[in-house]
Design a protein around this motif. Structure first.
Motif, PDB file in Angstrom:
ATOM      1  N   ARG A 358       0.824  -1.218   0.000  1.00  0.00           N
ATOM      2  CA  ARG A 358       0.000   0.000   0.000  1.00  0.00           C
ATOM      3  C   ARG A 358       0.853   1.261   0.000  1.00  0.00           C
ATOM      4  O   ARG A 358       0.557   2.226  -0.703  1.00  0.00           O
ATOM      5  CB  ARG A 358      -0.928   0.007   1.223  1.00  0.00           C
ATOM      6  N   HIS A 393     -10.960  -2.569  -5.097  1.00  0.00           N
ATOM      7  CA  HIS A 393     -10.498  -2.855  -3.735  1.00  0.00           C
ATOM      8  C   HIS A 393      -9.778  -1.648  -3.122  1.00  0.00           C
ATOM      9  O   HIS A 393     -10.160  -1.164  -2.048  1.00  0.00           O
ATOM     10  CB  HIS A 393      -9.574  -4.074  -3.742  1.00  0.00           C
ATOM     11  N   TYR A 394      -8.743  -1.151  -3.784  1.00  0.00           N
ATOM     12  CA  TYR A 394      -7.916  -0.120  -3.126  1.00  0.00           C
ATOM     13  C   TYR A 394      -8.521   1.280  -3.145  1.00  0.00           C
ATOM     14  O   TYR A 394      -8.302   2.047  -2.212  1.00  0.00           O
ATOM     15  CB  TYR A 394      -6.492  -0.133  -3.697  1.00  0.00           C
ATOM     16  N   VAL A 395      -9.287   1.631  -4.182  1.00  0.00           N
ATOM     17  CA  VAL A 395      -9.915   2.960  -4.184  1.00  0.00           C
ATOM     18  C   VAL A 395     -11.240   2.916  -3.429  1.00  0.00           C
ATOM     19  O   VAL A 395     -11.439   3.642  -2.454  1.00  0.00           O
ATOM     20  CB  VAL A 395     -10.137   3.478  -5.632  1.00  0.00           C
ATOM     21  N   ARG A 396     -12.160   2.061  -3.845  1.00  0.00           N
ATOM     22  CA  ARG A 396     -13.517   2.115  -3.291  1.00  0.00           C
ATOM     23  C   ARG A 396     -13.585   1.526  -1.887  1.00  0.00           C
ATOM     24  O   ARG A 396     -14.188   2.101  -0.989  1.00  0.00           O
ATOM     25  CB  ARG A 396     -14.487   1.389  -4.226  1.00  0.00           C
ATOM     26  N   GLU A 397     -12.939   0.377  -1.670  1.00  0.00           N
ATOM     27  CA  GLU A 397     -13.082  -0.282  -0.364  1.00  0.00           C
ATOM     28  C   GLU A 397     -12.065   0.233   0.651  1.00  0.00           C
ATOM     29  O   GLU A 397     -12.424   0.610   1.760  1.00  0.00           O
ATOM     30  CB  GLU A 397     -12.941  -1.804  -0.527  1.00  0.00           C
ATOM     31  N   VAL A 398     -10.806   0.246   0.296  1.00  0.00           N
ATOM     32  CA  VAL A 398      -9.750   0.623   1.252  1.00  0.00           C
ATOM     33  C   VAL A 398      -9.577   2.147   1.323  1.00  0.00           C
ATOM     34  O   VAL A 398      -9.099   2.669   2.319  1.00  0.00           O
ATOM     35  CB  VAL A 398      -8.412  -0.068   0.855  1.00  0.00           C
ATOM     36  N   LYS A 399      -9.978   2.836   0.265  1.00  0.00           N
ATOM     37  CA  LYS A 399      -9.817   4.303   0.179  1.00  0.00           C
ATOM     38  C   LYS A 399      -8.350   4.718   0.319  1.00  0.00           C
ATOM     39  O   LYS A 399      -8.006   5.682   1.009  1.00  0.00           O
ATOM     40  CB  LYS A 399     -10.692   5.017   1.210  1.00  0.00           C
ATOM     41  N   LEU A 400      -7.483   3.976  -0.346  1.00  0.00           N
ATOM     42  CA  LEU A 400      -6.048   4.259  -0.291  1.00  0.00           C
ATOM     43  C   LEU A 400      -5.721   5.589  -0.969  1.00  0.00           C
ATOM     44  O   LEU A 400      -4.833   6.315  -0.536  1.00  0.00           O
ATOM     45  CB  LEU A 400      -5.286   3.105  -0.976  1.00  0.00           C
ATOM     46  N   PHE A 401      -6.408   5.878  -2.072  1.00  0.00           N
ATOM     47  CA  PHE A 401      -6.278   7.172  -2.761  1.00  0.00           C
ATOM     48  C   PHE A 401      -7.534   7.377  -3.596  1.00  0.00           C
ATOM     49  O   PHE A 401      -8.393   6.503  -3.664  1.00  0.00           O
ATOM     50  CB  PHE A 401      -4.995   7.261  -3.608  1.00  0.00           C
ATOM     51  N   SER A 402      -7.607   8.567  -4.218  1.00  0.00           N
ATOM     52  CA  SER A 402      -8.828   8.893  -4.972  1.00  0.00           C
ATOM     53  C   SER A 402      -8.852   8.135  -6.299  1.00  0.00           C
ATOM     54  O   SER A 402      -7.818   7.656  -6.795  1.00  0.00           O
ATOM     55  CB  SER A 402      -8.883  10.394  -5.244  1.00  0.00           C
ATOM     56  N   LEU A 403     -10.028   8.089  -6.886  1.00  0.00           N
ATOM     57  CA  LEU A 403     -10.171   7.469  -8.208  1.00  0.00           C
ATOM     58  C   LEU A 403      -9.315   8.222  -9.230  1.00  0.00           C
ATOM     59  O   LEU A 403      -8.673   7.609 -10.094  1.00  0.00           O
ATOM     60  CB  LEU A 403     -11.652   7.500  -8.602  1.00  0.00           C
TER      61      LEU A 403
END
Ligand code: ZN
Ligand code: CU
Length: 490
Positions: A358, A393-403
Motif C-alpha cells: 500500500r 479494492h484499493y480505491v472504493r473499499e480501502v480508500k487508499l487514494f482517490s479514483l
C-alpha cells in the motif's frame, strides 16, 4: 459547435488521466483521435453511447508485462488485459525479451517464461516490429530489449559467468540496433541467473547504447530483500553512467517491493532513498496490487516462511495451482526435492507485506503494472485482475487514494514516464484510447484459486478509436500499434 463524427460518448464522468478532478461531459472521436470534449449537444456521432453514471478514462497502460509473445497471437490472447480496460502494454521486462534472439534449444529460465525455443525465432527488433504490424492485436505495444536475451545470444556456451569485452561489445551493438529499430530501452533482471552474473560495469557498458539512441533503463533489481537499498543505489548509478552529466538516463524500478518477512516495513527506507536520489535524476517505479510475487520455480531459494503455489510444471502439469507443501506431503518428499522434480516450473511466492504494498502504491512516483505472466497454466491473479483490483479494492473499499489518482497512475503518469506522445490523457488531438467503466461496481474476480475470471464493471474499451471490448466481450478488432521508441534521438 455542429459537426459529424464517428463516435460521441455522452454525459460521462470524465477522469482525464492528469489527476485533475472528474467532470461531466461528452467526448467526440473521429478516426483514431479524440476531436472534441465538453458539451457537444449540437454535434452528431455515427455512433452515440450514453454514459450516464459511468466513468470515462484514458485506456490503461500496463507498465510492466511479459506479453512479448501474447501480443503476437491475435486479440484473444489479450482478453486478460483488454477485459481490465488496458489499451497499451509495455513488454520486454526483467531482462527477458522475445527479440532479438533465435533459439534452437529450450532457453534457460526465466527466459522460458515466454515459451520454449519454438517461440524464439526473431533475429532482430525490426523483425519483432514487423511481426506485430503484420498481425496486429487489440493493444498497443511498447517494447524493451532484455539483457538476458542479449547475453544468451552473445555468450556462447556458458552464460553463467560475467561477459568478456568482446561479448559486451556484441551486446552493446545489438542493443544499439534494437533501439534504432524501435525498442524503447534496455531492461535487466539482475536477480536471476544468468543475468545475476553480470557485474554493474557490464550493465553500464552494454547500456551505453542508451546515450546515443535515447531510451529508458528498467530493472528487476539484483536484490529486493536484505540488500534492497544497495540495489536501488546500483540502479541509479547505472542511470547516471549510461547517460551524460547533464542528462542521466531515466530509470524505472520494476515491481518495487521489500521481499521476505525480515524486510517487512522497509518500504519507508526504500521510498526515502528513491526520493532523495531522485532529486538529481529521473526515477520511477511500477507496482502490482498484491502481496505475492510470481516467477520461475527456484528450489535453491525456497524458505519455510514463504508459502508457494505452483503455477506450471513441464513434467508434472497436473499439480499446477496446488500448494507446494501439499504436493511434497503427498509425494513424501522434502519441499526442495519436490520443487526440483517439478522443473522447469513456475510459482507464486507469498513474500510481501500488505502495508508495504500500500505504501509503495500510494507513493506519487508509482505506476500500476500487472507483471502478469500470460502463459502460465494457473497464473498469478494479477494477470486478469490488477487494474480493477486497484479501482475496486484499493480505491472504493480501502480508500487508499482517490479514483483520479488511481487513474493517473494507470494512464497520464505512465505515458509521461515512458514518453508516450498523445496517449494517457483525454484531450482533443490525442489518440482515442478509452475505457468506460462503472466506479460503483468495478472489481477484480481473479483469485489465487480462480485466477482467470474476468473483472466486473468494465463496460467498453476503445483503442485508436476502434471498439475492442463491448458488453458481449472482445469485439475481435485489432487496432493496436507498435509504438516506436519515443525517445529515439533524432
Ligand atoms: Zn521481474
Ligand atoms: Cu516481470
Amino acid at each position: 459547435m455542429a459537426f459529424r463524427c464517428d463516435l460521441i460518448i455522452r454525459d460521462a464522468t470524465i477522469i482525464d488521466g492528469t489527476g485533475a478532478p472528474r467532470f461531466q461531459g461528452d467526448v467526440a472521436v473521429n478516426g483514431d483521435r479524440i476531436i472534441a470534449m465538453g458539451d457537444l449537444g449540437s454535434a452528431a456521432g455515427q455512433e452515440e453511447v450514453i454514459a450516464t453514471g459511468l466513468a470515462l478514462a484514458p485506456g490503461f497502460i500496463d507498465a510492466h508485462t511479459h506479453d512479448d509473445r501474447a501480443v503476437l497471437c491475435g486479440p484473444a490472447c489479450q482478453h486478460c488485459k483488454v477485459s481490465q480496460g488496458v489499451t497499451t502494454v509495455v513488454v520486454g521486462n526483467c531482462g527477458v525479451s522475445l527479440a532479438p534472439l533465435r533459439m534452437t534449444k529450450r532457453p534457460p529460465p526465466p527466459l522460458d517464461l515466454l515459451g520454449d525455443e519454438s517461440w524464439f525465432t526473431l533475429g532482430s527488433f525490426a523483425e519483432y516490429a514487423e511481426a506485430l504490424e503484420k498481425r496486429p492485436t487489440n493493444v498497443n505495444t511498447l517494447a524493451f530489449c532484455g539483457h538476458m536475451s542479449l547475453r544468451v545470444e552473445a555468450m556462447e556456451g556458458d552464460v553463467y559467468r560475467a561477459a568478456n569485452d568482446r561479448e559486451i561489445a556484441a551486446m552493446q551493438a545489438r542493443l544499439s540496433e534494437a533501439l534504432a529499430q524501435g525498442a524503447a530501452g534496455f531492461t535487466t533482471g539482475l536477480y536471476y541467473a544468468p543475468n545475476a552474473q553480470a557485474t554493474t560495469d557490464e550493465v553500464i557498458a552494454v547500456g551505453e547504447a542508451l546515450r546515443a539512441h535515447g531510451g529508458i533503463y528498467m530493472t528487476h533489481m539484483r536484490d529486493e530483500a536484505d540488500n534492497v537499498l544497495d540495489s536501488i543505489r546500483e540502479t541509479l548509478r547505472i542511470g547516471r553512467e549510461t547517460g551524460t552529466a547533464e542528462r542521466p538516463v531515466e530509470v524505472i524500478i520494476s515491481h518495487h517491493k521489500c521481499s521476505m518477512p525480515e524486510n517487512f516495513g522497509r518500504s519507508r527506507e526504500t521510498l526515502a532513498l528513491i526520493d532523495s536520489l531522485g532529486q538529481d535524476q529521473p526515477v520511477a517505479f511500477d507496482v502490482y496490487p498484491y502481496p505475492a510475487g510470481s516467477t520461475v520455480m527456484m528450489p535453491e531459494r525456497l524458505r519455510q516462511d514463504v508459502p508457494v503455489q505452483i503455477t506450471w510444471s513441464v513434467p508434472h502439469p497436473e499439480v499446477a495451482g496446488r500448494d507446494l507443501d501439499d504436493v511434497a506431503r503427498e509425494w513424501g518428499m522434502t519441499r526442495k526435492a519436490t520443487a526440483e522434480k517439478l522443473l522447469p516450473a513456475g510459482a507464486i511466492y507469498f513474500q510481501m507485506d500488505e502495508a508495504d504494498v500500500r505504501r509503495i502504491m500510494a507513493h506519487p512516483r508509482s505506476m500500476i503494472g500487472s507483471d502478469g505472466i500470460p502463459h502460465d497454466a494457473v497464473p498469478h491473479p494479477r494477470l486478469w485482475g490488477t487494474f480493477p483490483r486497484v479501482l475496486g479494492h484499493y480505491v472504493r473499499e480501502v480508500k487508499l487514494f482517490s479514483l483520479e489518482t488511481a487513474i493517473h497512475k494507470m494512464t497520464g503518469r505512465t505515458a509521461a514516464v515512458f514518453g508516450l506522445q498523445q496517449r494517457g490523457t483525454i484531450r482533443p488531438g490525442n489518440y482515442a484510447d478509452l475505457v468506460l467503466f462503472d466506479p460503483a461496481t468495478v472489481a477484480d474476480r481473479a483469485t489465487y484459486k480462480t485466477p482467470t475470471l474476468t473483472s466486473l464493471g468494465i463496460h467498453r474499451v476503445w483503442n485508436n478509436g476502434e471498439a475492442t471490448l463491448n458488453a458481449e466481450g472482445l469485439t475481435g478488432a485489432a487496432p493496436g500499434r507498435f509504438l516506436r521508441n519515443p525517445r529515439l534521438a533524432a
